[in-house]
Design an enzyme around this catalytic site. Structure first.
Site, PDB file in Angstrom:
ATOM      1  N   ARG A 103       0.875  -0.927  -0.094  1.00 26.61           N
ATOM      2  CA  ARG A 103       0.234  -0.080   0.115  1.00 26.61           C
ATOM      3  C   ARG A 103       0.895   1.201   0.058  1.00 26.61           C
ATOM      4  NH1 ARG A 103      -4.643   0.537  -2.085  1.00 26.61           N
ATOM      5  NH2 ARG A 103      -5.395   2.715  -1.593  1.00 26.61           N
ATOM      6  N   PRO A 109      -9.650   3.747  -2.200  1.00 25.59           N
ATOM      7  CA  PRO A 109      -9.477   4.805  -3.298  1.00 25.59           C
ATOM      8  C   PRO A 109      -8.030   5.839  -2.827  1.00 25.59           C
ATOM      9  CG  PRO A 109     -11.282   5.567  -2.071  1.00 25.59           C
ATOM     10  CD  PRO A 109     -11.053   4.013  -1.642  1.00 25.59           C
ATOM     11  N   ILE A 110      -7.426   6.580  -3.510  1.00 24.02           N
ATOM     12  CA  ILE A 110      -6.769   7.398  -3.067  1.00 24.02           C
ATOM     13  C   ILE A 110      -7.159   9.000  -3.810  1.00 24.02           C
ATOM     14  CG2 ILE A 110      -4.592   5.868  -2.880  1.00 24.02           C
ATOM     15  CD1 ILE A 110      -3.617   7.072  -5.675  1.00 24.02           C
ATOM     16  N   ASP A 111      -8.192   8.846  -4.020  1.00 18.68           N
ATOM     17  CA  ASP A 111      -8.818  10.374  -4.559  1.00 18.68           C
ATOM     18  C   ASP A 111      -8.355  11.664  -3.678  1.00 18.68           C
ATOM     19  OD1 ASP A 111     -10.742   9.048  -2.926  1.00 18.68           O
ATOM     20  OD2 ASP A 111     -11.858  10.901  -2.846  1.00 18.68           O
ATOM     21  N   GLN A 112      -8.425  11.415  -2.526  1.00 12.81           N
ATOM     22  CA  GLN A 112      -8.006  12.581  -1.442  1.00 12.81           C
ATOM     23  C   GLN A 112      -6.333  13.034  -1.708  1.00 12.81           C
ATOM     24  OE1 GLN A 112     -10.349  14.362   0.232  1.00 12.81           O
ATOM     25  NE2 GLN A 112     -11.498  12.736  -1.012  1.00 12.81           N
ATOM     26  N   ASP A 118      -6.869  -0.589  13.282  1.00  6.02           N
ATOM     27  CA  ASP A 118      -5.858  -1.753  13.014  1.00  6.02           C
ATOM     28  C   ASP A 118      -5.815  -2.734  14.264  1.00  6.02           C
ATOM     29  OD1 ASP A 118      -5.345  -0.503  10.535  1.00  6.02           O
ATOM     30  OD2 ASP A 118      -3.685   0.260  10.909  1.00  6.02           O
ATOM     31  N   ARG A 127       4.517  -9.253   7.259  1.00  6.87           N
ATOM     32  CA  ARG A 127       4.604  -7.872   6.406  1.00  6.87           C
ATOM     33  C   ARG A 127       4.523  -6.543   7.647  1.00  6.87           C
ATOM     34  NH1 ARG A 127      -0.480  -6.244   3.997  1.00  6.87           N
ATOM     35  NH2 ARG A 127       0.653  -4.241   4.251  1.00  6.87           N
TER      36      ARG A 127
HETATM   37  C1  EPZ Z   1      -3.341   3.569   6.681  1.00  7.92           C
HETATM   38  O1  EPZ Z   1      -3.934   3.268   5.348  1.00  7.92           O
HETATM   39  C2  EPZ Z   1      -2.642   2.369   7.270  1.00  7.92           C
HETATM   40  N1  EPZ Z   1      -1.660   2.037   6.186  1.00  7.92           N
HETATM   41  C3  EPZ Z   1      -3.535   1.324   7.597  1.00  7.92           C
HETATM   42  O2  EPZ Z   1      -2.860   0.404   8.162  1.00  7.92           O
HETATM   43  C4  EPZ Z   1      -4.674   1.888   8.428  1.00  7.92           C
HETATM   44  O3  EPZ Z   1      -5.882   1.007   8.585  1.00  7.92           O
HETATM   45  C5  EPZ Z   1      -5.095   2.935   7.814  1.00  7.92           C
HETATM   46  O4  EPZ Z   1      -4.403   3.959   7.614  1.00  7.92           O
HETATM   47  C6  EPZ Z   1      -6.215   3.778   8.893  1.00  7.92           C
HETATM   48  O5  EPZ Z   1      -5.627   3.963  10.001  1.00  7.92           O
HETATM   49  C7  EPZ Z   1      -0.362   2.424   5.884  1.00  7.92           C
HETATM   50  O6  EPZ Z   1      -0.114   3.318   6.956  1.00  7.92           O
HETATM   51  C8  EPZ Z   1       0.319   1.896   5.029  1.00  7.92           C
HETATM   52  P1  EPZ Z   1      -6.583   6.061   4.973  1.00  7.92           P
HETATM   53  P2  EPZ Z   1      -4.560   4.170   4.459  1.00  7.92           P
HETATM   54  O7  EPZ Z   1      -6.332   6.727   3.899  1.00  7.92           O
HETATM   55  O8  EPZ Z   1      -3.527   5.395   4.497  1.00  7.92           O
HETATM   56  C9  EPZ Z   1     -10.746   6.140   2.756  1.00  7.92           C
HETATM   57  C10 EPZ Z   1      -2.251  -1.977   8.590  1.00  7.92           C
HETATM   58  O9  EPZ Z   1      -3.082  -2.977   8.813  1.00  7.92           O
HETATM   59  N2  EPZ Z   1     -10.123   7.032   1.647  1.00  7.92           N
HETATM   60  O10 EPZ Z   1      -6.722   6.743   6.483  1.00  7.92           O
HETATM   61  O11 EPZ Z   1      -4.751   3.766   3.055  1.00  7.92           O
HETATM   62  C11 EPZ Z   1     -10.473   4.923   2.769  1.00  7.92           C
HETATM   63  O12 EPZ Z   1     -11.189   4.025   1.783  1.00  7.92           O
HETATM   64  C12 EPZ Z   1      -2.908  -1.023   7.567  1.00  7.92           C
HETATM   65  O13 EPZ Z   1      -1.234  -1.717   9.279  1.00  7.92           O
HETATM   66  C13 EPZ Z   1     -10.657   7.791   0.710  1.00  7.92           C
HETATM   67  O14 EPZ Z   1     -12.003   7.254   0.487  1.00  7.92           O
HETATM   68  O15 EPZ Z   1      -5.649   4.631   5.207  1.00  7.92           O
HETATM   69  C14 EPZ Z   1     -11.007   4.431   4.289  1.00  7.92           C
HETATM   70  O16 EPZ Z   1     -12.179   4.232   4.511  1.00  7.92           O
HETATM   71  C15 EPZ Z   1      -4.243  -1.434   6.908  1.00  7.92           C
HETATM   72  N3  EPZ Z   1      -9.935   8.342  -0.308  1.00  7.92           N
HETATM   73  C16 EPZ Z   1     -10.649   5.841   4.983  1.00  7.92           C
HETATM   74  O17 EPZ Z   1     -10.518   6.982   4.086  1.00  7.92           O
HETATM   75  C17 EPZ Z   1      -8.511   8.490  -0.002  1.00  7.92           C
HETATM   76  O18 EPZ Z   1      -7.981   9.222  -0.972  1.00  7.92           O
HETATM   77  C18 EPZ Z   1      -9.390   5.899   5.683  1.00  7.92           C
HETATM   78  O19 EPZ Z   1      -8.282   5.601   4.825  1.00  7.92           O
HETATM   79  C19 EPZ Z   1      -7.878   8.028   1.227  1.00  7.92           C
HETATM   80  C20 EPZ Z   1      -8.774   7.166   1.900  1.00  7.92           C
END
Ligand code: EPZ
Length: 431
Positions: free
Chosen positions: A93, A123-126, A307, A399
């Site tokens: 990721r 998604p990574i739209d943000q 997590d 991992r």
């Molecule tokens: C990070 O993921 C962590 N991964 C995840 O840890 C963790 O679960 C998550 O943050 C939440 O704490 C890493 O740091 C590598 P988010 P990330 O962007 O950054 C939505 C683990 O087990 N979203 O905070 O990908 C998304 O779908 C892993 O160690 C959008 O809609 O999480 C989710 O519902 C798994 N658009 C929410 O936001 C975006 O552009 C939070 O995602 C980005 C996210």
């Protein structure tokens, strides 16, 4: 195939030392791309996600030298390539941090879409919204995300996050550190690893304020220089061992941690009847009596971390009464439930809500880890269960957990790594 074989039902006693935080390391290592000079990074966890991100940097041309087991020197000064090779980046990721870091360094980035745990849509739209607001053109073609700063350098601006995103907050910080002017991230995530990334960048010469609050201000600077930085301890690794003590019973000192980062986990464990005593850089966790039920909703920090949701569920399976879990971050984080049911757990899932009816005992079973934290939760359930269990697909667990077998063996768990004969190898190691 390599798996863990666990004989459950033994309380845990002793101490466990926590490694550096995975989710900080996988952002700080790509952040070295922004630095002109050698970055000495200490307290680096030895986990496969770290190996992957280091290999990706090496493929890009970074000079990487291992100083000792937990310290690495990274020099990205001589990299002139903003295109990340396809193979490795798709396995994790955190490769999305390469977009922000390369865009910040070169004004351009070509990165394959990221992989990582299957937790529903990711998604990574943000992230992209932030890069575009700072003056980048971003599009996806030929299996790559292409990002290009108009005029060759990003320009500071205000970015309001529609949702609280750890990844987007860190990626925009990376992109903004060397940009032109001031970037303000509003509705930023506040996790300890966000503060850690800001501290790393500031220690190399960046100008970032407000990390850990919901408004982060990044004043772009012209250059970052090398230095030494130590990664924070892993909040989730610590929480995982705390949940293991809750489920299996016993008394364990969890060392090399920042107790403040664990408050959201400690509060729930105490509600469940687990005793947690804060020390300066440790917590003593003790569970002797019956566990009580609890309701938990996962939220961005300082809420209860998503997590930790599967690991706490493992303990709640053995708590007296009915517990309700509500997953507030991911669409699909209950894929472990079918495995728990095979151990005798009583869990009903409806969308983002799981209702756990505590049972008196779980019994050992053959389990397949389906993602990183689900795999850790299966180890916990197996430690608490009566009889032997096997956990396969352990590459998911490795991992994010350094030496989990050695650490658990050290507190009296009966856990061994076994390589099954079908791939022609004998038992690899025992712990
Ligand atoms: C990070 O993921 C962590 N991964 C995840 O840890 C963790 O679960 C998550 O943050 C939440 O704490 C890493 O740091 C590598 P988010 P990330 O962007 O950054 C939505 C683990 O087990 N979203 O905070 O990908 C998304 O779908 C892993 O160690 C959008 O809609 O999480 C989710 O519902 C798994 N658009 C929410 O936001 C975006 O552009 C939070 O995602 C980005 C996210």
């Amino acid at each position: 195939m390599t798996k863990y074989v666990i004989q459950g039902g033994k309380p845990l006693h002793g101490s466990i030392s926590i490694s550096g935080a995975k989710n900080a390391a996988v952002a700080i290592i790509p952040a070295t791309l922004l630095v002109n000079g050698v970055c000495r990074i200490e307290n680096v966890p030895q986990i496969s996600d770290v190996t992957l991100i280091l290999n990706i940097l090496q493929d890009l041309g970074a000079d990487i030298r291992t100083v000792n087991r937990t310290t690495v020197d990274i020099d990205c000064s001589h990299i002139h390539n903003a295109r990340v090779p396809e193979g490795l980046a798709r396995q994790m990721r955190a490769s999305y941090y390469l977009i922000g870091a390369l865009l910040g360094r070169f004004g351009s980035a070509q990165v394959p879409p990221p992989g990582g745990c299957n937790l529903g849509g990711r998604p990574i739209d943000q992230h992209i919204k932030g890069f575009v607001a700072m003056g980048a053109d971003v599009d996806v073609r030929g299996g790559y995300i292409h990002a290009q700063a108009r005029g060759g350098r990003l320009t500071g601006t205000t970015v309001y996050m529609d949702i609280v995103s750890v990844g987007a907050t860190m990626n925009i910080m990376l992109a903004a550190a060397l940009s032109n002017g001031l970037t303000v991230i509003e509705n930023a995530a506040k996790e300890p690893h966000i503060v850690d990334l800001a501290n790393f960048l500031n220690s190399m010469g960046a100008d970032i304020m407000g990390a850990g609050t919901d408004m982060i201000k990044i004043k772009g600077v012209d250059r970052l220089g090398g230095g030494t930085y130590s990664i924070i301890p892993d909040q989730i690794e610590a929480g995982t061992y705390m949940a293991a003590v809750a489920a299996a019973g016993g008394e364990v000192l969890i060392e090399n941690i920042i107790p403040k980062h664990l408050e959201c986990i400690t509060a729930k464990l105490e509600e469940m009847g687990v005793e947690v005593e804060d020390r300066e850089d440790a917590v003593l966790v003790r569970r002797t009596g019956t566990l009580s039920r609890a309701n938990i909703k996962t939220l961005p920090y300082p809420g209860f971390p998503t997590d930790m949701q599967p690991q706490i569920a493992a303990a709640l399976c053995l708590a007296k009464g009915t517990s309700v879990l509500t997953e507030g971050v991911w669409d699909s984080r209950y894929r472990y439930v079918d495995e728990f049911r095979r151990m005798g757990a009583q869990i009903q899932v409806d969308g983002k809500v799981a209702v756990i009816e505590g049972v008196e005992r779980l019994s050992g079973a053959r389990l397949r880890a389906c993602d990183l934290r689900a795999g850790a939760a299966m180890v916990i359930a197996a430690l608490a269960a009566a009889g032997p269990s096997e956990v396969s697909n352990i590459h998911h667990i490795e991992r994010g957990y350094e030496d989990i077998v050695r650490k658990l063996s050290g507190v009296g768990a009966d856990i061994r790594v076994v390589v099954t004969p079908d791939d022609g190898q004998a038992e690899a190691s025992a712990g």
